[in-house]
Design an enzyme around this catalytic site. Structure first.
Site, PDB file in Angstrom:
ATOM      1  CD  GLU A  86      19.391-111.294-132.691  1.00 42.04           C
ATOM      2  OE1 GLU A  86      18.586-110.601-133.337  1.00 42.04           O
ATOM      3  OE2 GLU A  86      19.077-111.913-131.650  1.00 42.04           O
ATOM      4  CE  LYS A 283      15.441-112.366-130.086  1.00 46.25           C
ATOM      5  NZ  LYS A 283      16.454-111.848-131.032  1.00 46.25           N
ATOM      6  CG  ASP A 299      19.824-116.053-113.490  1.00 40.95           C
ATOM      7  OD1 ASP A 299      19.604-116.335-114.679  1.00 40.95           O
ATOM      8  OD2 ASP A 299      19.421-116.758-112.552  1.00 40.95           O
ATOM      9  CG  HIS A 396      19.156-108.587-139.011  1.00 42.39           C
ATOM     10  ND1 HIS A 396      19.563-108.717-137.699  1.00 42.39           N
ATOM     11  CD2 HIS A 396      19.020-109.843-139.483  1.00 42.39           C
ATOM     12  CE1 HIS A 396      19.657-110.006-137.401  1.00 42.39           C
ATOM     13  NE2 HIS A 396      19.332-110.709-138.469  1.00 42.39           N
TER      14      HIS A 396
END
Length: 442
Positions: A86, A283, A299, A396
């Site tokens: 991302e 998130k 993991d 962004h």
């Protein structure tokens, strides 16, 4: 096209699997064969190693591997490895690290390292009778039966910490648990925990069968449903935090430190009471956590599941991070439940995992917990800082600009032009396309 099921797919060679997939689903298009082969590693031994990590592998799926420098964590200056696709995640983490480096950096505290697992079973017996059996007979037997399994872990300072009988019959008829807590030291410990739990199941069955206090009907009613660790580890938790005098919160956006602190705290408070915002908020935290988790061979699915369960532990989904602005002091922190390892798994197999752990100074599992919590806190700080000042899109979309240009097959000269063009403009997909077409037509 009506596709047909296949028998024995796993027994085909790698090329056989590819041939079948391309012919069955992709009309035999050679371009797709070439795409898969393009990502094979030229080092045959390394390629074989990667293929044996999983099943039915036909290629490698690469992700960018970046570095976020300047993280001052508990007095140590670290560069964090981040595997993430991302845009802006690595840049945001780096910017947050730089912001805090002259304000004392990040401080961490390991609150606990306890991990959990359960033997879930159905037993039609009075609760008090089973509790007496557990206290005076079974519990000791469970420790004894797992001594061989726990021997090496106990030598390293870990092992089984405690075993409890949990009565869940009020929620489900005849349902009980053997709930065990573990310390797995520097390993994530999944295989160790599950091996212990499976032995618990066998020992429970054997001891019930041999005990004269249970009737034949009671013995026949015992059913071991499953033995499995829990990825919810609310007692394996680390705190990471930053703090400074509010006047030190100078920001290049033009707002005062006091306004910045007030808006930042409001943003965190909103995430603590509003699940729709909390989901996006957390998130962002996990953007930072997962990138380092993946880079160190751990993991990330377990990490995600645990963090989100913890965020909802009081019945409503809330922010993982918290903020106060009391007595002129700005304080921002996270309590993150996380279970990771630095031995076992891929840590001694995957070359980039070995590199990541070496880069971090070969941390213990507890030190890696601290690093991960810091990465999540830094990412959240950077996101909130943008949200309450310039807005999230400015930074962004500048990071996303190259992705748009690559989709348009822009030349290097055109990329340089667009970086300069958007230097003082907000990037939007629409504006990039318009300017690109104008430039090409010109």
């Amino acid at each position: 096209m009506n596709h047909q099921p296949i028998e024995g797919f796993s027994k085909l060679t790698k090329q056989g699997k590819i041939d079948w997939l391309v012919n069955e689903y992709l009309e035999g298009d050679q371009e797709y064969q070439n795409i898969l082969k393009q990502y094979w590693n030229d080092n045959a031994e390394l390629q074989k190693l990667h293929e044996e990590f999983s099943e039915n592998t036909i290629s490698n799926f690469y992700m960018p591997y970046g570095i976020a420098p300047n993280f001052l964590i508990d007095g140590k200056l670290l560069a964090l490895p981040m595997a993430v696709e991302e845009s802006s995640v690595v840049a945001a983490a780096s910017k947050a690290a730089k912001f805090w480096i002259d304000k004392g950096g990040f401080k961490t505290t390991i609150i606990n390292t306890k991990k959990l697992g359960h033997t879930h079973f159905i037993f039609n017996v009075e609760s008090h009778k089973l509790q007496h059996f557990f206290n005076f007979k079974l519990k000791k037997k469970l420790f004894e039966a797992t001594e061989d399994i726990t021997a090496n872990m106990r030598k390293r300072g870990g092992g089984i910490l405690n075993i409890r009988l949990i009565d869940k019959t009020a929620e489900m008829p005849h349902y009980y648990q053997l709930k065990a807590s573990f310390d797995t030291v520097d390993s994530m410990g999944a295989n160790f925990i599950n091996s212990c739990l499976e032995q618990f199941g066998r020992t429970l069955r054997e001891e019930v069968a041999a005990d004269e206090d249970f009737t034949h009907e009671e013995k026949e009613s015992l059913q071991i449903v499953m033995n499995i660790l829990s990825n919810f580890t609310p007692d394996c938790i680390v705190r990471a935090e930053v703090s400074c005098n509010m006047e030190d919160l100078k920001d290049d956006s033009g707002i005062s430190p006091e306004e910045f602190a007030w808006k930042f705290r409001q943003a965190v408070n909103i995430a603590e009471i509003e699940p729709f915002r909390a989901t996006t908020h957390n998130k962002g935290v996990m953007n930072g956590v997962d990138a380092v988790v993946i880079a160190t061979g751990n993991d990330f699915r377990a990490t995600e599941a645990c963090a989100h369960a913890y965020a909802a532990k009081d019945g409503q989904y809330r922010s993982l991070t918290h903020c106060t602005t009391d007595n002129g002091i700005f304080r921002f922190w996270i309590d993150l439940p996380i279970s990771v390892g630095v031995v076992g798994g891929l840590t001694n197999l995957h070359p980039l995992v070995k590199f990541s752990l070496a880069l971090l100074g070969k941390p213990s599992a507890q030190e890696l917990m601290s690093i991960l919590a810091v990465s999540g806190l830094a990412q959240n700080f950077a996101a909130l800082r943008s949200l309450v000042t310039t807005g999230i899109q400015k930074g962004h979309m500048k990071m996303h600009l190259l992705n748009i240009l690559n989709q348009m097959r822009a030349t290097e000269e055109e990329k340089q032009y667009f970086v300069s063009y958007f230097k003082d403009k907000t990037v939007s997909h629409h504006e990039v396309i318009n300017e690109f077409n104008r430039l090409r037509n010109k």
